[in-house]
Enzyme design. Structure first.
Site, PDB file in Angstrom:
ATOM      1  N   ASP A 256      -8.934 -11.539   6.166  1.00 39.51           N
ATOM      2  CA  ASP A 256      -7.031 -11.858   6.543  1.00 39.51           C
ATOM      3  C   ASP A 256      -6.792 -10.412   6.326  1.00 39.51           C
ATOM      4  O   ASP A 256      -7.599  -9.426   4.871  1.00 39.51           O
ATOM      5  CB  ASP A 256      -7.170 -12.207   4.504  1.00 39.51           C
ATOM      6  CG  ASP A 256      -5.640 -11.946   4.221  1.00 39.51           C
ATOM      7  OD1 ASP A 256      -4.732 -11.834   5.836  1.00 39.51           O
ATOM      8  OD2 ASP A 256      -4.561 -12.090   3.971  1.00 39.51           O
ATOM      9  N   VAL A 257      -6.824 -10.152   7.103  1.00 36.35           N
ATOM     10  CA  VAL A 257      -6.544  -8.486   7.629  1.00 36.35           C
ATOM     11  C   VAL A 257      -5.443  -7.749   7.263  1.00 36.35           C
ATOM     12  O   VAL A 257      -4.375  -8.373   8.496  1.00 36.35           O
ATOM     13  CB  VAL A 257      -7.132  -8.084   8.673  1.00 36.35           C
ATOM     14  CG1 VAL A 257      -6.843  -6.135   9.517  1.00 36.35           C
ATOM     15  CG2 VAL A 257      -8.751  -8.366   9.393  1.00 36.35           C
TER      16      VAL A 257
ATOM     17  N   ASP B 170      -0.353 -14.466   9.827  1.00 37.67           N
ATOM     18  CA  ASP B 170      -1.264 -14.536   8.571  1.00 37.67           C
ATOM     19  C   ASP B 170      -0.219 -15.430   7.995  1.00 37.67           C
ATOM     20  O   ASP B 170      -0.335 -16.486   6.763  1.00 37.67           O
ATOM     21  CB  ASP B 170      -0.845 -13.543   7.739  1.00 37.67           C
ATOM     22  CG  ASP B 170       0.617 -12.555   8.293  1.00 37.67           C
ATOM     23  OD1 ASP B 170       0.996 -12.772   9.218  1.00 37.67           O
ATOM     24  OD2 ASP B 170       1.267 -11.864   7.516  1.00 37.67           O
TER      25      ASP B 170
END
Length: 259
Positions: A6-7, A109
């Site tokens: 999860d960047v 996200d």
């Protein structure tokens, strides 16, 4: 085992799943200047410290809101784990029907969070993610992503006060006991934290009203992100805190798309 990433704008959260069990979670700084090898050495070291074998990774998936870092991360996974990661974006199956004017504008996200919350709770939802930016997302019981709100994150708001007002100091983000501050630091902390709590309460209230006007049941409010617990201490608007909601969503999307 699968490796999920999860960047975010500030941090990269990595998780390793063994089937459906999350067995390791790590957090790295997001830095677009770092190479695939620099990230690779660090991630491999984390694996070894956790007594995990890189060769046991059979798949990977990445959700990112930072396009400039994707080349390094994608090639890091290919080189060091010998798998080609799924990149969350257009063409990837999610099970969520995005009702945005332009679905491509919705951050990966936000979609990943919606997938996880819809799968787990299967009802009307408001999802709050306290990150660099704070996002509010409305999801119907049928899995329609209606849209939401995007606000400056708490740390952005705090930094703006320090950087733009010459006489105001940088302060720790904590909730003071009283809303009436007796000095500059406690007054700033009060304004930042209680102001944010008020923002959460108001946006959640208005989103609930709009969703219920569409015929939805009263939404369940799910919060995630690093500062969710701090805000939850001062509000009754949040029903559930799920610190690994995004990682769960990545695992679910991987399962929907694996060959």
């Amino acid at each position: 085992m699968i490796l999920v990433l999860d960047v975010g704008n500030t941090n990269i959260v990595l998780g390793v799943y063994d089937d459906r069990e999350l067995i390791s979670v790590w957090r790295l700084s997001t830095d677009s200047k770092r190479t695939a090898d620099e990230y690779g050495v660090q991630v491999i070291d984390l694996f070894l410290q956790s007594k995990l074998k890189p060769e046991d990774i059979t798949g990977s998936i990445i959700s990112s809101v930072v396009p400039t870092i994707m080349y390094s991360l994608e090639h890091m996974i290919i080189k060091y784990f010998q798998v080609s990661p799924i990149i969350v974006g257009p063409g990837v199956k999610t099970g969520i029907n995005v009702k945005y004017d332009n679905p491509r504008e919705v951050g990966a996200d936000r979609i990943v969070n919606a997938v996880a919350a819809h799968e787990i709770y299967n009802r009307s939802l408001i999802i709050i993610d306290f990150g660099t930016a704070t996002t509010f997302c409305a999801v119907t019981s049928a899995g329609d992503y209606l849209g939401g709100a995007i606000c400056p994150g708490i740390k952005i708001s705090s930094s703006a006060l320090f950087e733009m007002a010459a006489k105001l100091p940088r302060v720790e983000i904590i909730r003071p006991q009283n809303i009436i501050g007796k000095n500059t630091v406690s007054s700033m902390q009060s304004g930042i934290v209680y102001g944010y709590i008020g923002q959460v309460d108001y946006i959640v209230k208005k989103m609930k009203m709009e969703m219920m006007d569409l015929g939805e049941e009263e939404p369940l409010v799910i919060a995630t992100g690093g500062l969710a617990k701090l805000i939850n201490e001062g509000t009754k608007s949040i029903d559930i805190i799920d610190s690994v909601l995004t990682l769960t969503g990545l695992r679910l999307i991987y399962e929907k798309n694996k060959e």
